[in-house]
Design an enzyme around this catalytic site. Sequence first.
Site, PDB file in Angstrom:
ATOM      1  N   ASP A   8       0.910  -6.115  -7.220  1.00 31.30           N
ATOM      2  CA  ASP A   8       0.243  -4.906  -7.740  1.00 31.30           C
ATOM      3  C   ASP A   8       0.143  -5.059  -9.254  1.00 31.30           C
ATOM      4  O   ASP A   8       0.568  -6.085  -9.823  1.00 31.30           O
ATOM      5  CB  ASP A   8       1.065  -3.644  -7.375  1.00 31.30           C
ATOM      6  CG  ASP A   8       0.226  -2.369  -7.283  1.00 31.30           C
ATOM      7  OD1 ASP A   8      -0.309  -1.939  -8.319  1.00 31.30           O
ATOM      8  OD2 ASP A   8       0.093  -1.816  -6.178  1.00 31.30           O
TER       9      ASP A   8
ATOM     10  N   VAL B 274      -5.889  -7.910  -8.882  1.00 31.56           N
ATOM     11  CA  VAL B 274      -6.719  -8.562  -7.864  1.00 31.56           C
ATOM     12  C   VAL B 274      -8.099  -8.976  -8.364  1.00 31.56           C
ATOM     13  O   VAL B 274      -8.780  -9.782  -7.734  1.00 31.56           O
ATOM     14  CB  VAL B 274      -6.896  -7.673  -6.609  1.00 31.56           C
ATOM     15  CG1 VAL B 274      -5.640  -7.647  -5.778  1.00 31.56           C
ATOM     16  CG2 VAL B 274      -7.359  -6.268  -6.979  1.00 31.56           C
TER      17      VAL B 274
ATOM     18  N   ASN C   2      -5.570  -5.185   0.241  1.00 30.35           N
ATOM     19  CA  ASN C   2      -5.502  -3.726   0.335  1.00 30.35           C
ATOM     20  C   ASN C   2      -5.863  -2.994  -0.953  1.00 30.35           C
ATOM     21  O   ASN C   2      -6.379  -1.886  -0.905  1.00 30.35           O
ATOM     22  CB  ASN C   2      -4.064  -3.362   0.762  1.00 30.35           C
ATOM     23  CG  ASN C   2      -3.743  -1.902   0.558  1.00 30.35           C
ATOM     24  OD1 ASN C   2      -4.292  -1.048   1.257  1.00 30.35           O
ATOM     25  ND2 ASN C   2      -2.879  -1.603  -0.407  1.00 30.35           N
TER      26      ASN C   2
ATOM     27  N   TYR D 270     -18.009   3.073  -4.728  1.00 31.90           N
ATOM     28  CA  TYR D 270     -16.905   2.906  -3.772  1.00 31.90           C
ATOM     29  C   TYR D 270     -17.475   2.586  -2.385  1.00 31.90           C
ATOM     30  O   TYR D 270     -17.063   1.615  -1.731  1.00 31.90           O
ATOM     31  CB  TYR D 270     -16.063   4.182  -3.725  1.00 31.90           C
ATOM     32  CG  TYR D 270     -14.884   4.116  -2.790  1.00 31.90           C
ATOM     33  CD1 TYR D 270     -13.745   3.395  -3.121  1.00 31.90           C
ATOM     34  CD2 TYR D 270     -14.899   4.785  -1.560  1.00 31.90           C
ATOM     35  CE1 TYR D 270     -12.652   3.335  -2.260  1.00 31.90           C
ATOM     36  CE2 TYR D 270     -13.815   4.730  -0.694  1.00 31.90           C
ATOM     37  CZ  TYR D 270     -12.694   4.008  -1.054  1.00 31.90           C
ATOM     38  OH  TYR D 270     -11.616   3.947  -0.197  1.00 31.90           O
TER      39      TYR D 270
HETATM   40  N1  NAD Z   1      -6.176   6.873   1.215  1.00 31.57           N
HETATM   41  C1  NAD Z   1      -7.320   6.913   1.898  1.00 31.57           C
HETATM   42  O1  NAD Z   1      -7.761   7.984   2.375  1.00 31.57           O
HETATM   43  C2  NAD Z   1      -8.105   5.652   2.114  1.00 31.57           C
HETATM   44  C3  NAD Z   1      -9.172   5.681   3.028  1.00 31.57           C
HETATM   45  C4  NAD Z   1      -9.904   4.522   3.216  1.00 31.57           C
HETATM   46  C5  NAD Z   1      -9.595   3.366   2.526  1.00 31.57           C
HETATM   47  N2  NAD Z   1      -8.563   3.392   1.645  1.00 31.57           N
HETATM   48  C6  NAD Z   1      -8.291   2.155   0.922  1.00 31.57           C
HETATM   49  O2  NAD Z   1      -6.951   1.784   1.115  1.00 31.57           O
HETATM   50  C7  NAD Z   1      -6.498   1.017   0.002  1.00 31.57           C
HETATM   51  C8  NAD Z   1      -5.167   1.550  -0.470  1.00 31.57           C
HETATM   52  O3  NAD Z   1      -5.371   2.880  -0.862  1.00 31.57           O
HETATM   53  P1  NAD Z   1      -4.219   3.955  -1.013  1.00 31.57           P
HETATM   54  O4  NAD Z   1      -4.760   5.189  -0.409  1.00 31.57           O
HETATM   55  O5  NAD Z   1      -2.905   3.432  -0.598  1.00 31.57           O
HETATM   56  O6  NAD Z   1      -4.301   4.163  -2.594  1.00 31.57           O
HETATM   57  P2  NAD Z   1      -3.193   4.157  -3.760  1.00 31.57           P
HETATM   58  O7  NAD Z   1      -3.949   4.521  -4.986  1.00 31.57           O
HETATM   59  O8  NAD Z   1      -2.025   4.959  -3.357  1.00 31.57           O
HETATM   60  O9  NAD Z   1      -2.757   2.615  -3.810  1.00 31.57           O
HETATM   61  C9  NAD Z   1      -3.611   1.648  -4.315  1.00 31.57           C
HETATM   62  C10 NAD Z   1      -2.777   0.575  -4.958  1.00 31.57           C
HETATM   63  O10 NAD Z   1      -3.678  -0.415  -5.469  1.00 31.57           O
HETATM   64  C11 NAD Z   1      -3.228  -0.782  -6.758  1.00 31.57           C
HETATM   65  N3  NAD Z   1      -4.325  -1.312  -7.574  1.00 31.57           N
HETATM   66  C12 NAD Z   1      -5.357  -0.649  -8.146  1.00 31.57           C
HETATM   67  N4  NAD Z   1      -6.102  -1.493  -8.876  1.00 31.57           N
HETATM   68  C13 NAD Z   1      -5.529  -2.716  -8.757  1.00 31.57           C
HETATM   69  C14 NAD Z   1      -5.824  -3.998  -9.285  1.00 31.57           C
HETATM   70  N5  NAD Z   1      -6.873  -4.197 -10.097  1.00 31.57           N
HETATM   71  N6  NAD Z   1      -5.024  -5.036  -8.942  1.00 31.57           N
HETATM   72  C15 NAD Z   1      -3.965  -4.851  -8.123  1.00 31.57           C
HETATM   73  N7  NAD Z   1      -3.622  -3.668  -7.621  1.00 31.57           N
HETATM   74  C16 NAD Z   1      -4.396  -2.611  -7.935  1.00 31.57           C
HETATM   75  C17 NAD Z   1      -2.667   0.509  -7.348  1.00 31.57           C
HETATM   76  O11 NAD Z   1      -1.818   0.254  -8.453  1.00 31.57           O
HETATM   77  C18 NAD Z   1      -1.956   1.108  -6.151  1.00 31.57           C
HETATM   78  O12 NAD Z   1      -0.623   0.667  -6.047  1.00 31.57           O
HETATM   79  C19 NAD Z   1      -7.631   1.088  -1.026  1.00 31.57           C
HETATM   80  O13 NAD Z   1      -8.414  -0.076  -0.972  1.00 31.57           O
HETATM   81  C20 NAD Z   1      -8.441   2.275  -0.568  1.00 31.57           C
HETATM   82  O14 NAD Z   1      -9.798   2.200  -0.970  1.00 31.57           O
HETATM   83  C21 NAD Z   1      -7.812   4.483   1.436  1.00 31.57           C
END
Ligand code: NAD
Length: 266
Positions: free
Chosen positions: A37, A61, A87, A157
């Site tokens: 992360d 990433v 992720n 997005y």
């Molecule tokens: N929560 C939802 O409703 C949902 C729905 C569909 C898809 N998603 C996808 O699931 C994934 C995880 O989401 P989440 O809900 O756990 O969000 P979150 O914001 O809680 O976690 C995302 C993580 O990604 C890390 N991150 C952000 N930019 C980064 C980078 N450049 N390099 C490395 N790490 C980075 C953040 O620091 C964080 O720890 C995402 O790709 C999101 O688009 C989430």
Amino acid sequence: MNRVQNKIALITGASRGIGAATARLLADEGALVILTDILDEVGAELASQIGSRAVYYHLDVSCEDHWQKVVGDIKSKYGRLDILFNNAGIIGFEERFGPQDPENASLASWHEIHNVNLDSVFLGCKYGIYLMKGHGGSIINMSSRSGLVGIPSSCAYASSKAAIRNHTKTVAIYCAQQKYNIRCNSLHPGAILTPLWDSMLSNHPEERSNAIAHISSGIPLGKMGEPMDVAYAVLYLGSDEAKYITGAELVLDGGILAGSTASPRR
Ligand SMILES: NC(=O)c1ccc[n+]([C@@H]2O[C@H](COP(=O)([O-])OP(=O)(O)OC[C@H]3O[C@@H](n4cnc5c(N)ncnc54)[C@H](O)[C@@H]3O)[C@@H](O)[C@H]2O)c1
């Protein structure tokens, strides 16, 4: 128990939310988990809580040199990777991105969101194949429900997540053609309650719970999902139980995409 015993798993965006829940679950099920992360303190603390089955690396990433460093370390320490969960992602609702509708979004924000969400998955798949080639493995790419439908308030997005869905299928077919025994599948969650939602929900407790109730009322199962709902899908796709599944898309949305309330009634 031990559904991914002794597998080596790399998770991006593992410090919190869905990535963190998945890191705990894969470690509980016997994997050695490499958490990565940009939130280093939180990620390192989580890895130390998980214990000897977890290590933490800084990995932005969107930076190819970060991937090369982590991949080089994995190659020399473990010699292989079995599960890659691409992720990490951002919604793009932070103040600095500005509006995200297709009429008013800036080109710079469009590029930055695609860079973090999509270029990252391209890089992850490229280096994942390098580490898995020869013995096989499972790549799981995080798309979204938003990658399957249009989202007027969040165009970059939605576009980035749609491209992840397609690239997943390209990687799946390419690896099958090459006989690499590397599977590649995409996940399409709906509304999972994680810190990602903080920019969309109020900080005020009553307003926040009203907003969650409003969102839940539009979900057939009547509630938002939990990070573990997604983690269990990663566990399955990462395990040998899913050895015949590649190029697939798994929707985890409480039924949102299954139908419409506008369907005809008798
Ligand atoms: N929560 C939802 O409703 C949902 C729905 C569909 C898809 N998603 C996808 O699931 C994934 C995880 O989401 P989440 O809900 O756990 O969000 P979150 O914001 O809680 O976690 C995302 C993580 O990604 C890390 N991150 C952000 N930019 C980064 C980078 N450049 N390099 C490395 N790490 C980075 C953040 O620091 C964080 O720890 C995402 O790709 C999101 O688009 C989430």
